[in-house]
Design a protein around this motif. Structure first.
Motif, PDB file in Angstrom:
ATOM      1  N   ALA A  92       0.817  -1.208   0.000  1.00  0.00           N
ATOM      2  CA  ALA A  92       0.000   0.000   0.000  1.00  0.00           C
ATOM      3  C   ALA A  92       0.854   1.262   0.000  1.00  0.00           C
ATOM      4  CB  ALA A  92      -0.930   0.008   1.212  1.00  0.00           C
ATOM      5  N   SER A 148      -7.284   1.335  -4.855  1.00  0.00           N
ATOM      6  CA  SER A 148      -7.291   2.220  -3.691  1.00  0.00           C
ATOM      7  C   SER A 148      -8.279   3.372  -3.837  1.00  0.00           C
ATOM      8  CB  SER A 148      -5.879   2.768  -3.449  1.00  0.00           C
ATOM      9  OG  SER A 148      -5.450   3.552  -4.553  1.00  0.00           O
ATOM     10  N   TYR A 179      -1.205  -7.049  -1.982  1.00  0.00           N
ATOM     11  CA  TYR A 179      -1.767  -5.760  -1.554  1.00  0.00           C
ATOM     12  C   TYR A 179      -3.141  -5.958  -0.905  1.00  0.00           C
ATOM     13  CZ  TYR A 179      -4.503  -1.479  -2.042  1.00  0.00           C
ATOM     14  OH  TYR A 179      -5.360  -0.423  -1.803  1.00  0.00           O
ATOM     15  N   GLN A 183      -4.542  -5.433   3.067  1.00  0.00           N
ATOM     16  CA  GLN A 183      -5.607  -4.468   3.329  1.00  0.00           C
ATOM     17  C   GLN A 183      -6.837  -5.101   3.963  1.00  0.00           C
ATOM     18  OE1 GLN A 183      -5.210  -0.952   2.727  1.00  0.00           O
ATOM     19  NE2 GLN A 183      -3.159  -1.869   2.706  1.00  0.00           N
TER      20      GLN A 183
END
Length: 441
Positions: A92, A148, A179, A183
């Motif tokens: 991230a 994102s 990723y 998250q």
């Protein structure tokens, strides 16, 4: 006006002594000069120890050793910087400054996020180097940027990774999967869908739908890997309806999904036969339940399929009459097709089309339409295309230096500039070709 400080160097040459003396400080303000003398000497010592020392070597080669030792104590040399690595292991936080650099996936994360390592060349590299490194490249950052900033109240967006053979498409997909895992996403990762349409010997007629074929071994193997990556989610999510597997086995509504997956774990011989017979149907049930939980915003889900072009067209598997089985006749493929439809939200779908392992496709084809076929292209349209190209100059240099650091390149010639250029010419900066060539060097 402030005090002006001037520095000059007194240089004496005679038979007994030829040295560079300390800087002489001239000032119209003696008080300022006395206060600044110590600071200037320290700066001079640091300057001489830096790379700028080369600027003085033309006039004073071999003259500074005794004086530098008297100006400041000798410091330990700093370890060399690995300009091809970054210590930032959180995907991230990766940005354009990290392009072309390798980052190391922590071992405890790698074992959970990637219980099955693909592609095979990368799996061998991880085992050989005893570390899992991923190069940060533009396609991976592009997808991460989209994820994102996406609006997850809308239907799931499809992203299609494509590119020439060996250009690093699977590694880009692994970067995206890592990723999403960091998250807090639930990841439905199919590392190689090509394996579901070939090299399968234990097919059985489906008990749920006539005309389909179950693949117990592939289903059991995938469910075990899926459980490792998402066990914390499966402990909390429950089935939203009842399911019947056989005449004597069923799952009640409100059963934890982790308990349902226990059915595919082989029992001991004292308890009876193993239960992978219903594994293919459990995969279909799992996909259906996950879509419902994602729609209810109980979890954010990533569907990542490597070799997605194998979901359409023919397989190399044969029926009892020796005719080829179509992919839609396989229970696993049929359920995976339904999962990548954009009829659910709060998630994303990342597909990768690959020539490696593909059947009935020409090796040089790499664009989406030839690989997917018209049927497959219509099924995934609309999608966001992500093209993965061969290494850039910077990426090739990083890969070359990484192999040197890991002592993967042993031949003396390849360590020279001429050898590096020859390797670049032979592999044409293709990641897979470079890795294969380096194995012999």
């Amino acid at each position: 006006m402030g005090s002006e400080v001037v520095i000059f160097y007194q240089h004496y040459e005679d038979e007994e002594d030829s040295t560079l003396k300390y800087p002489t400080i001239l000032s119209d303000n003696k008080m300022a000069a006395s206060k600044g003398a110590g600071m200037l000497r320290n700066c001079f010592a640091k300057l001489c120890k830096s790379r700028h020392l080369e600027l003085f070597q033309g006039s004073y080669t071999g003259k500074l050793s005794r004086d530098l030792s008297s100006i400041a104590p000798e410091a330990e040399p700093a370890p060399p910087l690995s300009i091809f690595r970054t210590t930032e292991s959180d995907p991230a936080k990766h940005n354009q400054m990290h392009l072309g650099m390798y980052y190391t996936v922590p071992p405890e994360e790698f074992a959970v996020v990637f219980p099955q390592i693909r592609p095979n060349l990368y799996a061998q590299q991880v085992e050989t180097f005893n570390e899992a490194c991923i190069m940060i490249r533009e396609p991976g950052l592009e997808i991460i940027g989209y994820l994102s900033s996406a609006n997850y109240s809308l239907p799931a967006t499809r992203y299609l990774i494509y590119g020439k053979k060996g250009s690093g498409k699977s590694i880009t997909l692994n970067h995206v999967v890592h990723y999403c895992a960091t998250q807090g996403w639930l990841t439905v990762h199919v590392p190689d869908a090509h394996l579901w349409v070939k090299n399968c010997r234990d097919m059985l007629p489906s008990t749920y739908r006539q005309g389909r074929y179950d693949q117990p071994t592939q289903a059991v193997n995938w469910l075990r890997k899926f459980r490792i990556s998402n066990e914390k989610f499966l402990k909390e999510m429950k089935t939203q309806k009842a399911y019947t597997w056989t005449k004597s086995e069923f799952t009640e509504e409100g059963t934890f999904l982790l308990d349902v997956l226990e059915k595919v774990r082989p029992r001991s011989l004292l308890q009876g036969i193993a239960r992978p017979r219903v594994a293919s149907d459990i995969v279909g049930m799992l996909f259906k339940e996950l879509k419902q939980h994602s729609l209810a915003k109980n979890v954010r889900m990533l569907v990542a399929v490597d070799g997605a072009n194998s979901l359409w067209g023919r397989s190399v598997l044969k029926k009892e009459d020796k005719s080829l089985i179509m992919t839609e006749e396989l229970t696993l493929i049929w359920n995976l097709r339904k999962l990548i439809r954009s009829d659910w939200s709060n998630g994303a779908i990342v597909l990768e089309s690959s020539q490696t392992g593909s059947v009935f496709r020409r090796a040089l084809e790499y664009l989406p339409t030839p690989l997917l076929g018209q049927e497959g292209f219509d099924a995934v349209d609309p999608f966001v295309p992500i093209n993965v190209r061969n290494y850039s100059e910077k990426e090739f240099e990083s890969c070359y230096m990484y192999y040197l650091e890991r002592k993967w390149l042993q031949h003396e010639h390849v360590k020279t500039e001429a050898g590096k250029q020859e390797l670049k010419f032979l592999c044409n900066k293709n990641p897979a070709t470079m890795e294969k060539l380096s194995a012999f060097l």
